[in-house]
Design a protein around this motif. Structure first.
Motif, mmCIF file in Angstrom:
data_model
loop_
_atom_site.group_PDB
_atom_site.id
_atom_site.type_symbol
_atom_site.label_atom_id
_atom_site.label_comp_id
_atom_site.label_asym_id
_atom_site.label_seq_id
_atom_site.Cartn_x
_atom_site.Cartn_y
_atom_site.Cartn_z
ATOM 1 N N LEU A 1 0.308 -1.144 -0.235
ATOM 2 C CA LEU A 1 -0.390 -0.109 -0.434
ATOM 3 C C LEU A 1 1.225 1.328 0.451
ATOM 4 O O LEU A 1 0.409 2.691 -0.364
ATOM 5 C CB LEU A 1 -0.917 -0.229 0.967
ATOM 6 N N SER A 2 1.927 1.190 0.569
ATOM 7 C CA SER A 2 3.546 2.072 1.140
ATOM 8 C C SER A 2 3.279 2.662 -1.035
ATOM 9 O O SER A 2 3.542 3.875 -1.325
ATOM 10 C CB SER A 2 4.015 2.330 2.037
ATOM 11 N N MET A 3 3.816 1.871 -1.384
ATOM 12 C CA MET A 3 4.231 1.926 -2.580
ATOM 13 C C MET A 3 2.840 2.175 -3.489
ATOM 14 O O MET A 3 3.112 3.157 -4.516
ATOM 15 C CB MET A 3 4.716 0.848 -3.665
ATOM 16 N N LEU A 4 1.583 1.754 -3.505
ATOM 17 C CA LEU A 4 0.339 2.319 -4.168
ATOM 18 C C LEU A 4 0.640 3.628 -4.363
ATOM 19 O O LEU A 4 0.227 4.622 -4.791
ATOM 20 C CB LEU A 4 -0.024 1.171 -4.314
ATOM 21 N N ALA A 5 0.700 4.160 -2.421
ATOM 22 C CA ALA A 5 0.277 5.394 -2.410
ATOM 23 C C ALA A 5 0.888 6.491 -3.537
ATOM 24 O O ALA A 5 0.464 7.620 -3.563
ATOM 25 C CB ALA A 5 0.385 5.676 -1.333
ATOM 26 N N GLU A 6 2.256 6.452 -3.363
ATOM 27 C CA GLU A 6 3.188 7.090 -4.002
ATOM 28 C C GLU A 6 2.284 7.251 -5.171
ATOM 29 O O GLU A 6 2.511 8.262 -5.843
ATOM 30 C CB GLU A 6 4.613 6.785 -4.180
ATOM 31 N N GLN A 7 2.117 6.549 -6.163
ATOM 32 C CA GLN A 7 1.741 6.427 -7.511
ATOM 33 C C GLN A 7 0.129 7.146 -7.371
ATOM 34 O O GLN A 7 0.026 8.083 -8.542
ATOM 35 C CB GLN A 7 1.394 4.898 -8.157
ATOM 36 N N ALA A 8 -0.462 6.853 -6.615
ATOM 37 C CA ALA A 8 -1.960 7.684 -6.218
ATOM 38 C C ALA A 8 -1.773 9.122 -6.200
ATOM 39 O O ALA A 8 -2.990 9.265 -6.869
ATOM 40 C CB ALA A 8 -2.720 7.184 -4.872
ATOM 41 N N THR A 9 -1.446 9.675 -4.933
ATOM 42 C CA THR A 9 -0.294 10.746 -5.376
ATOM 43 C C THR A 9 -0.003 11.749 -6.632
ATOM 44 O O THR A 9 -0.768 12.745 -7.034
ATOM 45 C CB THR A 9 0.154 10.816 -3.854
ATOM 46 N N THR A 10 0.402 10.621 -7.547
ATOM 47 C CA THR A 10 1.045 10.940 -8.445
ATOM 48 C C THR A 10 0.150 11.342 -9.766
ATOM 49 O O THR A 10 -0.742 12.800 -10.184
ATOM 50 C CB THR A 10 1.921 10.246 -9.461
ATOM 51 N N ALA A 11 -1.017 10.651 -9.541
ATOM 52 C CA ALA A 11 -1.864 10.261 -10.231
ATOM 53 C C ALA A 11 -3.170 11.470 -9.780
ATOM 54 O O ALA A 11 -3.744 11.901 -11.127
ATOM 55 C CB ALA A 11 -2.788 9.007 -10.184
ATOM 56 N N VAL A 12 -2.850 11.813 -8.552
ATOM 57 C CA VAL A 12 -4.399 12.959 -8.524
ATOM 58 C C VAL A 12 -3.587 14.397 -9.086
ATOM 59 O O VAL A 12 -4.226 14.942 -9.475
ATOM 60 C CB VAL A 12 -4.280 12.958 -7.115
ATOM 61 N N PHE A 13 -1.973 14.353 -8.446
ATOM 62 C CA PHE A 13 -1.638 16.073 -8.321
ATOM 63 C C PHE A 13 -0.545 15.707 -9.857
ATOM 64 O O PHE A 13 -0.047 17.121 -10.744
ATOM 65 C CB PHE A 13 -0.878 16.013 -7.780
ATOM 66 N N GLY A 14 0.043 14.840 -10.500
ATOM 67 C CA GLY A 14 0.613 14.572 -12.103
ATOM 68 C C GLY A 14 -0.060 13.933 -12.568
ATOM 69 O O GLY A 14 1.425 12.325 -13.433
#
Length: 755
Positions: free
Chosen positions: A684-697
């Protein structure tokens, strides 16, 4: 080294409100038992039970006791409530005895069987009350703990609904419907669900600064919807009651006969056959002594057994006898019956049947109490597992109507196809078939017709030396013959009257008992010489009215007086019961009654319907989850697919009970999950970084990133359920929690441009 001290948990106002509403939801199921116990005295026991269970449940939550400690405290509290309330009669002073432990064990283990085999109204004590306390203790303890600990809006409603369902089974015998208490249960349950759903929505939907604020009027939507959901079933219930859609509760399915007491079965085929042997006993045997209060109105006889079945050869009974308490029900007499109480002492009673006066209402043994006493609410008969021992003493209260209360307008109770009291087998002789009409002639009223039949039989010679038997052939022999050797006695006369009354279309039965001869000071000594039999006809509002068609002083045959409307009122004996309407015409040939629907069939239908509804609910959850997963997996761009993988991961954690706060960023939520599940949420920690990028970039997300996001989602699912825990994933798939999460705008699938 010091041990960490558990901190107390403070209860919020909402949790306290939920617990109180849960306890209130138990009240409807408790109100059902008024007809079971016949009194409201059990409510004090219910209140003590609920208070004790609530205190035990709240203490376990507040002090954060381990599960084993909570169970131990609950068990101790349960015993502390049961012993002084239900088992006070087994205490020696204030100390429990061996009998206390025995009754406690039997009540906890087999009290349900006792409740299903006891005659109503039951006495609020002993094993019956033990199981009643057990049911309400479990329900109250569970509903309070669930209301505080669980977040599901419907969770606290389950225990009250189950308690209500059990109560409906236990009180199935009394006539009537329970729309009022059902409406109360539905109202409380829906109000609780509405309030809990509102609080859960507010907790889950905390907004942040960048979220849009909905209009204030939208906040009232859940309340308005809840009120609508409350009023709709109430209106439907009232309409169903008014229209009789669900019946009037007259022929209720009753599980009580499915738990018969095998010891409460008559040991002889027909007590009617014992009348002549008792009359011929030399010297006569003393049977019992009955003592009445000074000035009391005494019935002409005590009844022993009521016989309702006739197969053309023998009068018998197939009554179902249920374990009796002190209070006895059934046979309501509406026309101000005479109530009499007597103290009866047994000397030498030749059968298991207990002598009664009219329709018995109360029975209390004061000496040599039998192990088991059964009561038939259909016939009013009492029976014991063994014949009463000499010296047995009991006080009996009964009600009856005097024969002089009948007027020419009194109407016999209407018959129905499934009523055993009017059926006659075929093969009746032509003479006996037409005799009732010949005797009654043109007499218009039922009282006059029965009086004419009674007068005809009393004019027949009484001869104790006549052959025994009460079949069609014996009855025909007695009423048609003119020779002395063909005369009869009480056995044939009572059977003949009952047959002719049924032929005229009236409910009738044969009763065996003893005449009462006064010996002074309100005491009646009954011997075997007083054995007799008579017939009874059921009248609306009066109950069973007894006709004595035997004149022991009649030694020669006297032709009956011509039938007319002025025929005198007959001589009669005891009485009992009361019910419904009228029938003056001759009954048609007996037909097979329509088959009633077995309660087992009804139970199976209800169970099948419940299973189908649960199945549809489960399938709807699975289908909605599957459709949503596919929609997220096949989103319109890579960033939306990554966001969908993140939302699927959040759903998996929500199924495990992890609170989803929409104000958290993906990285904050992953740290929150890591604090609870540890290494199991590494993906989940690794997926959280991608989700943050998907939201803001979203423009930085490519196809490989989307594929990796869903690989991490699958890895998270495997890590959450390692080894044997994988079986638990099957249960969490059925959880509706992910379907209730309100998504904030920043975590919705982005619609950014595809790079």
């Amino acid at each position: 080294m010091t041990t960490a001290r558990r901190t107390r948990r403070a209860l919020s106002v909402g949790e306290v409100t939920d617990a109180l509403l849960g306890v209130v939801a138990l009240v409807p199921s408790t109100l059902l038992y008024n007809k079971f116990f016949g009194t409201w005295s059990y409510l004090s026991t219910f209140a003590l039970t609920v208070v004790g269970a609530t205190v035990a449940a709240v203490a376990g939550v507040v002090f954060r006791w381990p599960r084993a400690v909570r169970i131990a405290v609950a068990c101790v509290g349960l015993v502390a409530v049961i012993v002084p309330t239900a088992l006070s009669g087994t205490l020696h002073g204030a100390l429990p005895t061996k009998d206390t432990a025995t009754e406690l064990g039997l009540g906890l283990i087999s009290g349900w069987a006792k409740m299903l085999s006891v005659s109503l109204p039951a006495t609020a004590s002993g094993q019956v009350l033990v199981f009643f306390i057990l049911m309400n203790w479990i329900a109250a303890h569970t509903v309070v703990a669930t209301a505080i600990v669980r977040r599901s809006p419907a969770a606290p409603v389950v225990p009250p609904v189950l308690a209500y369902a059990v109560g409906l089974v236990m009180v199935a015998t009394p006539v009537g419907t329970y729309m009022g208490v059902t409406a109360l249960l539905v109202t409380v349950a829906l109000v609780q669900i509405m309030l809990r759903a509102r609080r859960v929505t507010v907790r889950a939907g905390q907004t942040t600064a960048h979220e849009s604020v909905k209009p204030a009027r939208n906040r009232w939507y859940p309340i308005v919807g809840g009120i609508a959901l409350t009023l709709i079933p109430l209106a439907a219930g009232v309409a169903a009651t008014r229209t009789g859609l669900f019946g009037e509760g007259v022929h209720r399915a009753d599980p009580r006969p499915l738990q018969p007491n095998p010891s409460l079965v008559p040991d002889i085929l027909t007590p009617l056959a014992t009348v002549k042997p008792q009359l011929r006993a030399d010297p006569p045997k003393q049977v019992l002594t009955a003592t009445f209060p000074a000035g009391a109105t005494v019935p002409p006889a005590v009844a022993v057994a009521a016989l309702d079945r006739f197969d053309g050869f023998t009068w018998t009974t197939d009554d179902e006898f249920l374990t009796a308490g002190q209070r006895l029900a059934g046979g309501r007499l509406h026309q101000n019956p005479t109530t009499v109480t007597a103290r009866i002492t047994i000397a030498d009673l030749p059968s298991q049947f207990v002598p009664v006066l009219g329709w018995p209402n109360q029975l209390t043994f004061t000496a040599n109490s039998p192990a088991s006493v059964g009561f038939s609410a259909t016939s009013g008969s009492l029976i014991t597992d063994k014949p009463l021992r000499p010296g047995t003493v009991y006080e009996l209260t009964g009600q009856f109507h005097s024969a002089t209360e009948l007027t020419s307008t009194a109407e016999p109770t209407a018959i129905s196809d499934d009523d055993p009291y009017w059926r006659l087998p075929p093969d009746m002789s032509a003479y006996l078939d037409t005799l009732p009409q010949q005797i009654t002639g043109t007499i218009p009223d039922a009282v006059g017709k029965l009086a004419a039949v009674n007068s005809f039989l009393r004019n027949l010679p009484y001869n104790l030396d006549a052959p025994p038997g009460h079949s069609y052939a014996d009855i025909n022999r007695v009423v048609a013959a003119t020779q002395t050797r063909e005369d009869g006695h009480a056995e044939q006369h009572a059977a003949a009257f009952a047959v002719m009354a049924r032929k005229l279309g009236y409910q009738s039965r044969v009763v065996v008992g003893y005449r009462l001869h006064h010996t002074g000071n309100g005491t009646f000594v009954v011997t075997s010489k007083d054995a007799t039999a008579w017939a009874e006809v059921h009248f609306e509002k009066y109950g069973w009215i007894a006709y004595d068609p035997t004149d022991v002083h009649q030694t020669k045959r006297t032709p009956p007086a011509p039938a007319s409307a002025s025929t005198s009122t007959p001589t009669r004996v005891p009485a009992d019961t009361a019910p419904t309407s009228k029938s003056d015409t001759v009954t048609p040939e007996p037909v097979s009654p329509p088959r009633s629907v077995s309660w087992v069939v009804v139970a199976l239908a209800v169970a099948l319907s419940t299973v189908c509804l649960i199945g549809l609910w489960v399938l709807s959850i699975l289908a909605r989850k599957a459709v949503r997963r596919q929609r997220r997996r096949r989103a319109q761009n890579n960033a939306a697919q990554v966001a969908g993988a993140w939302e699927e991961s959040v759903d998996r954690l929500a199924e495990l009970g992890l609170p989803v706060k929409l104000s958290m960023t993906p990285l904050e939520f992953s740290r929150h999950a890591d604090s609870r599940f540890g290494e199991r949420t590494a993906a989940l920690s690794m997926l959280a970084e991608q989700a943050t990028t998907a939201v803001f970039g979203p423009e930085h997300i490519n196809t490989d990133d989307a594929a990796r996001a869903w690989q991490l989602e699958r890895r998270l699912r495997r890590d959450l359920y390692p080894g044997w825990r994988r079986l638990r994933s099957l249960r969490t798939w059925l959880s509706p929690r992910p379907l209730t999460i309100r998504r904030s705008k920043p975590t919705r699938r982005p619609r950014g441009r595809q790079p």
